[in-house]
Write a protein that holds these residues in place. Sequence first.
Motif, PDB file in Angstrom:
ATOM      1  N   TYR A 432     106.139 -20.831  42.944  1.00 16.90           N
ATOM      2  CA  TYR A 432     107.467 -20.907  43.544  1.00 16.90           C
ATOM      3  C   TYR A 432     108.415 -20.006  42.760  1.00 16.90           C
ATOM      4  CZ  TYR A 432     112.034 -22.725  44.960  1.00 16.90           C
ATOM      5  OH  TYR A 432     113.325 -22.831  45.421  1.00 16.90           O
ATOM      6  N   ILE A 468     106.176 -22.540  48.678  1.00 16.12           N
ATOM      7  CA  ILE A 468     106.879 -23.787  48.384  1.00 16.12           C
ATOM      8  C   ILE A 468     105.870 -24.928  48.359  1.00 16.12           C
ATOM      9  CG2 ILE A 468     109.100 -23.065  49.335  1.00 16.12           C
ATOM     10  CD1 ILE A 468     108.397 -24.647  51.885  1.00 16.12           C
ATOM     11  N   ARG A 501     109.264 -29.438  48.983  1.00 14.95           N
ATOM     12  CA  ARG A 501     110.249 -28.876  49.910  1.00 14.95           C
ATOM     13  C   ARG A 501     109.808 -28.963  51.376  1.00 14.95           C
ATOM     14  NH1 ARG A 501     113.993 -26.037  46.659  1.00 14.95           N
ATOM     15  NH2 ARG A 501     113.333 -26.160  44.502  1.00 14.95           N
TER      16      ARG A 501
END
Length: 531
Positions: A432, A468, A501
């Motif tokens: 990420y 993510i 996320r």
Amino acid sequence: MPFRSPFPDVEIPDVSVYDFIFGDLTDDETGRTAVHDSATHADTTYGDLKARVDAFAGALAARGIKPGDVVALHCPNTAAFIIAFHGILRAGATATTINSLYTPPEIANQLRDSGALRYVTVSLLLPGAMAACTEVGLGAEHVIVLDGAEGHESMMDLLSEGAAPPDVTIDAATHLAVLPYSSGTTGKAKGVMLTHRNLVANTLQSMSVIAEEPDDVVLAVLPFFHIYGMNVIMSITLKLRAKLVTMPKFDLDEFLRLIHEQKISFLYIAPPMAVALAKHPAVDSIDTSSVRAVLSGAAPLDEALGEAVKARLGCGMLQGYGMTELSPVSHALPIDRTDISVGSVGLAVANVEFKVMDPATGEEIEAVPGGRTAPGELWVKGPGVMVGYLGNDAATRETIDDEGYLHTGDIVEVGPEGEVYVVDRLKELIKYKGYQVPPAELEAVLLTHPSIADAAVVPHPDEEAGEIPHAFVVLQEGASLTADEVMDYTAEKVAPHKKVRMVDFIPVIPKSASGKILRKDLKGKTAADLG
């Protein structure tokens, strides 16, 4: 047959990091600006920097820090970080650098594992630091707050004593300089044991390819606590006597302002910054003509994105590859090799040899004349390879084989010039914005929720972040949760870059007969895809 670096081997001196960087400082160089601190607007010359490093080392020694002790450093990119970092090493101690975004439990885990005896931080990070220190029994008297805080010694307190640096003798090949933490190819973060020789060697190896020059002005926004910021951006720039412009965190407007104001000529970035440089309209509002080279690292950079940055800024565009466990650089793209795609992480740096191994058969993959090899796992050998993981011989043996090759967990192909393309990951880490996110750590957090029966976390492609964390969750019978509730739960317990996320609820997590999560069956999927 292993692939070898096309560059001649460099001679690696048997010296400490301090002696390597500051030992040959000349009178003419002492007046050059070493650091411009964008937070304080203060300039520090090379002469003053060396004197402050010496004084900080002397003050630590006066407080009982001796060779072999570990000192934790928890600080954003500032001139104070550089002074403290090199002061710790000059005192013969080992610096364990802590992610500025870590939560108190994450900090406490690193303090326990590393055995740190002192803690160096700044007032902004003090609340979390003290919560962690209290948890592990490290009292306030052992916590130095560089910019000052009531009840703690400050950098000014230490430097004003004028204590002479200690007379220490170290074996560069075995003495640990730094102890950063990395998840390796999988699992929770482990202490990576890097010696003075590891760091000195990799600085010289990197300089054989990375075309930074003494007159460059280098913007240091990637964090010094990370090995990329520490031993590429900081060490190369200081060794060359170039100028570092420090940024404590990335803010696009400030980033662009500093490029213009400080006439930045060399930019080290991660792919999310490349997205901003290629696409954000604000870039058109400033003069970027001073930038002659941009080097992207920490995660793979797409060729089209690299070309877009190159075209928009009118500069050289480079890419590099490395791992904390390699100190970190093993490959980089030379600025003059415009015949090689910017989608490649480049050529092996000096003193490096590598293999590409078929993960299914264990056989070595050979070069293809005029073409690209079949994909395989990258194994790297050279003087930057870590000593091992602190207190974890099993993980060390899994990562470094009997021939000294470090198994990276990255799947690559090798092109006709010996250039390397990262095409996939054997390891399970999520990248990420260049930060490592171990899925197993997030899964462990999710399973502490009373309404969650099972969970798996996989990477999901994202244009801005690269990847993510995407959680697949199985609820307990009769339980009810929303995706936002799941994300909020994890956000309270992990650093911001590790947050889940994206969430999908499914009836069962796919697993192998041995119980291993089959992440390949989940990557790129949603609950709808899984039926």
